[in-house]
Design a protein around this motif. Sequence first.
Motif, PDB file in Angstrom:
ATOM      1  N   LYS A 173     -51.228   6.415 -35.164  1.00 20.81           N
ATOM      2  CA  LYS A 173     -50.782   5.424 -34.188  1.00 20.81           C
ATOM      3  C   LYS A 173     -49.978   6.032 -33.046  1.00 20.81           C
ATOM      4  CE  LYS A 173     -48.625   0.859 -33.900  1.00 20.81           C
ATOM      5  NZ  LYS A 173     -47.996  -0.248 -34.671  1.00 20.81           N
ATOM      6  N   GLU A 174     -49.045   6.931 -33.369  1.00 19.04           N
ATOM      7  CA  GLU A 174     -48.187   7.491 -32.323  1.00 19.04           C
ATOM      8  C   GLU A 174     -48.918   8.425 -31.369  1.00 19.04           C
ATOM      9  OE1 GLU A 174     -47.012   9.559 -36.282  1.00 19.04           O
ATOM     10  OE2 GLU A 174     -47.673   7.585 -35.579  1.00 19.04           O
ATOM     11  N   LEU A 201     -58.212   9.416 -42.484  1.00 25.97           N
ATOM     12  CA  LEU A 201     -59.536   9.431 -43.083  1.00 25.97           C
ATOM     13  C   LEU A 201     -59.727   8.263 -44.044  1.00 25.97           C
ATOM     14  CD1 LEU A 201     -59.920  13.261 -43.747  1.00 25.97           C
ATOM     15  CD2 LEU A 201     -60.326  11.957 -41.643  1.00 25.97           C
ATOM     16  N   ALA A 202     -60.973   8.082 -44.463  1.00 25.32           N
ATOM     17  CA  ALA A 202     -61.298   6.946 -45.325  1.00 25.32           C
ATOM     18  C   ALA A 202     -60.529   6.977 -46.634  1.00 25.32           C
ATOM     19  CB  ALA A 202     -62.806   6.929 -45.599  1.00 25.32           C
ATOM     20  N   ASN A 203     -60.200   8.175 -47.134  1.00 28.93           N
ATOM     21  CA  ASN A 203     -59.465   8.289 -48.398  1.00 28.93           C
ATOM     22  C   ASN A 203     -57.956   8.191 -48.224  1.00 28.93           C
ATOM     23  OD1 ASN A 203     -58.846  10.709 -47.197  1.00 28.93           O
ATOM     24  ND2 ASN A 203     -59.869  11.996 -48.722  1.00 28.93           N
ATOM     25  N   GLY A 204     -57.517   7.888 -46.982  1.00 31.11           N
ATOM     26  CA  GLY A 204     -56.096   7.739 -46.712  1.00 31.11           C
ATOM     27  C   GLY A 204     -55.407   9.021 -46.272  1.00 31.11           C
ATOM     28  N   ILE A 206     -54.279  12.099 -43.996  1.00 29.54           N
ATOM     29  CA  ILE A 206     -54.066  12.340 -42.570  1.00 29.54           C
ATOM     30  C   ILE A 206     -54.343  13.813 -42.311  1.00 29.54           C
ATOM     31  CG2 ILE A 206     -52.400  12.345 -40.686  1.00 29.54           C
ATOM     32  CD1 ILE A 206     -50.973  10.025 -42.074  1.00 29.54           C
ATOM     33  N   LYS A 207     -55.284  14.074 -41.410  1.00 31.63           N
ATOM     34  CA  LYS A 207     -55.746  15.447 -41.231  1.00 31.63           C
ATOM     35  C   LYS A 207     -55.981  15.746 -39.754  1.00 31.63           C
ATOM     36  CE  LYS A 207     -58.935  18.584 -43.595  1.00 31.63           C
ATOM     37  NZ  LYS A 207     -59.999  18.656 -44.637  1.00 31.63           N
ATOM     38  N   PRO A 232     -62.632  19.491 -38.927  1.00 28.54           N
ATOM     39  CA  PRO A 232     -61.227  19.764 -39.229  1.00 28.54           C
ATOM     40  C   PRO A 232     -60.717  20.914 -38.379  1.00 28.54           C
ATOM     41  CG  PRO A 232     -62.459  19.420 -41.256  1.00 28.54           C
ATOM     42  CD  PRO A 232     -63.470  19.486 -40.147  1.00 28.54           C
ATOM     43  N   LEU A 233     -59.479  20.838 -37.971  1.00 26.83           N
ATOM     44  CA  LEU A 233     -58.935  21.788 -37.002  1.00 26.83           C
ATOM     45  C   LEU A 233     -58.976  23.226 -37.515  1.00 26.83           C
ATOM     46  CD1 LEU A 233     -57.626  21.984 -34.213  1.00 26.83           C
ATOM     47  CD2 LEU A 233     -55.410  21.672 -35.308  1.00 26.83           C
TER      48      LEU A 233
END
Length: 323
Positions: A173-174, A201-204, A206-207, A232-233
Amino acid sequence: MVEGFGLTGTWSWSFTTDEHVWSPGLFRILGLEPSTARAEYGLLLALVHPEDRDKVTSTSELLQTGQMTQQTFRIIRPDGTLRTVMSRGEVIVAPSGRPLQAMGVLIDVSDREMLARAQAAERRRKRTLFEQTGAFTSVTPVYPYIDFSPEWLELVGLPRQELLEEPTLPVLKEERTRWRDHGRELYLARKVVHTRPRLILANGEIKPYRMVMVPMRNTAGDADGWVNYIAPLHLTGMAPDAMRQSLEQLVRGMHLRAGRALLGWSMQQLAEAAGLSFSTVRRLEDEDESASRRACQAAVRALRSHGIVFSFMDDGTLALGKT
């Protein structure tokens, strides 16, 4: 005339006289010489790939049922080469129902089948890459979005309609405002969009992800949609060929000059390394429209092979370096 292309041939078999007639095109497809091979349905069956023989109507089936179906199977020519053919045929029967004659056509569909197999293998490769790394590519025809790739929907686990209303919803969000404004500005300017947002992500989980969007160009040089690379970074050096080709469309004469300068090359040296003429390199660097895109790709490959690295910054700027 049609058979002259080597892609089709016909055959017939009269059951009453046991006479077999093959057209010259059929001999060509099967890799046989009319002067040394005797036309016979059994010979055709003998050339069928062992794994495909149960697909082909056998001699006994043909005589007993008087029926043939459309079939696609592989044949192994006497020289060992493999071809894929489609067979269509029919059987002429007497009023009593007794089969009198069979006739058919073979069409060489090897190129089409090879393309289909290659496309299926590419889909499996991309799916495996996505399942194991979370990286994928997609194509966006327009902006704003009107749809999303299946991989993106699966990755973020959000309904399509919610994403259409707010495409940055998967972004933390930020960070949404920052990346939304940044991306929109570059999109509208038809520049490379390179962002590194943190995704939910869908599994919750944060990546941090790398998202690169590159404008595609048609033959006239006009923007025609976008190629997207999302990964992915921490993954590096995995940009697919489609993305690399789209990025190379943005290379200009000044980039080629910069690459030469980093290597200390003259235009003649670049021409020799790329297999181009001196005049072609000059046209590329002068951004002469008569210079082909293929020539530019050859010049880029030559620079890359000698250690020049092309990198795109967050603002869409193409930067060069030397390893």
